[in-house]
Design a protein around this motif. Structure first.
Motif, PDB file in Angstrom:
ATOM      1  N   ALA A  73      27.594  -8.835   2.579  1.00  0.00           N
ATOM      2  CA  ALA A  73      26.827  -8.649   1.357  1.00  0.00           C
ATOM      3  C   ALA A  73      26.837  -9.929   0.545  1.00  0.00           C
ATOM      4  O   ALA A  73      27.771 -10.740   0.645  1.00  0.00           O
ATOM      5  CB  ALA A  73      27.414  -7.505   0.531  1.00  0.00           C
ATOM      6  N   MET A  76      21.036 -10.882   3.739  1.00  0.00           N
ATOM      7  CA  MET A  76      21.631  -9.591   4.104  1.00  0.00           C
ATOM      8  C   MET A  76      20.830  -8.887   5.182  1.00  0.00           C
ATOM      9  O   MET A  76      21.395  -8.299   6.113  1.00  0.00           O
ATOM     10  CB  MET A  76      21.774  -8.705   2.858  1.00  0.00           C
ATOM     11  N   TYR A  80      22.186  -4.678  -0.371  1.00  0.00           N
ATOM     12  CA  TYR A  80      23.135  -4.358   0.695  1.00  0.00           C
ATOM     13  C   TYR A  80      22.904  -2.957   1.250  1.00  0.00           C
ATOM     14  O   TYR A  80      22.869  -2.766   2.471  1.00  0.00           O
ATOM     15  CB  TYR A  80      24.562  -4.488   0.167  1.00  0.00           C
TER      16      TYR A  80
END
Length: 245
Positions: free
Chosen positions: A83, A100, A145
């Motif tokens: 992340a 990500m 994320y």
């Protein structure tokens, strides 16, 4: 490399990846470890009698070079991921989002697609994808994320159906709070901010997840552990903890 059963672990230079490599090596696998930090990989490979290969899952050429020299694969552990940042959608850093998605989603796709023929050829292949409880819900400021982890998980779950009839099992492991370098990466090396994530709780540690991977890898060919969710006792949901003062 030997002709023993071979396990490939991505993101193996630290944390869950390194612990998983040790666990699988102890079970008799020849473990191929891949990550960008080759110095760490070489130390790990020397320790466990494995093979260290440089790997950047966001780079197609790197993935191609990595997978081309592995003659056999029985187990693939998709562990590379991470992340960056913790910002609301209104303030999203697009570069962080791209990183990500490239790392968690496209990286998993590249490695899995490249090694799938060898996993099938093994006659009893296993793909373990380390997702997250973030793949099961949402939390404020975490959309970059959580969206990437949802996509990674759906990639894995879709493959479960697409490979019915093939000699490959698929297990998703969705950990909650695990104290590794994860938060240091997320907060760009800010150790104080990273430590605050685990303040007042007893988090999981890398070996907790590695032991689960080892258990999955030791099941007989007819047993498929589809999804395993594991959290510390102090965690109920992604952002809900019992924090002791």
């Amino acid at each position: 490399m030997t002709t023993n059963r071979t396990a490939v672990v991505t993101g193996a230079s630290s944390g869950i990846g390194a612990a998983t490599a040790r666990t699988l090596a102890a079970q008799g696998f020849h473990v191929v470890v891949g990550a960008r930090r080759v110095d760490r990989l070489e130390e790990l490979a020397a320790e466990i009698g494995g093979t260290a290969l440089q790997l950047d899952v966001t780079d197609e050429d790197s993935v191609a070079a990595f997978t081309a020299v592995i003659p056999r694969v029985d187990v693939l552990v998709n562990n590379a991921g991470g992340a960056k940042g913790l910002a609301p959608v209104a303030e999203a850093d697009l570069d962080d989002w791209r990183w990500m998605w490239e790392t968690n989603v496209m990286g998993t796709l590249r490695i899995t697609k490249a090694l799938l023929p060898k996993l099938i050829e093994s006659g009893d292949g296993l793909i373990v994808t380390i997702t997250s409880v973030a793949a099961l819900g949402s939390y404020d400021n975490g959309a970059g994320y959580t969206s990437a982890k949802h996509a990674q998980a759906l990639l894995h779950r879709t493959l479960r159906g697409e490979l019915l009839g093939q000699p490959v099992r698929l297990t998703e492991i969705a950990p909650g709070a695990v104290e590794t370098e994860f938060s240091l990466v997320r907060f760009e090396g800010d150790a104080e901010r990273a430590a605050a994530v685990y303040k007042g709780i007893d988090p999981l540690v890398a070996s907790d997840i590695a032991e689960i991977v080892g258990f999955v890898a030791s099941r007989p060919p007819h047993v498929n552990l589809d999804q395993i969710v594991v959290k510390p006792r102090d965690q109920a949901e992604s952002g809900r903890f019992n924090r002791r003062t």
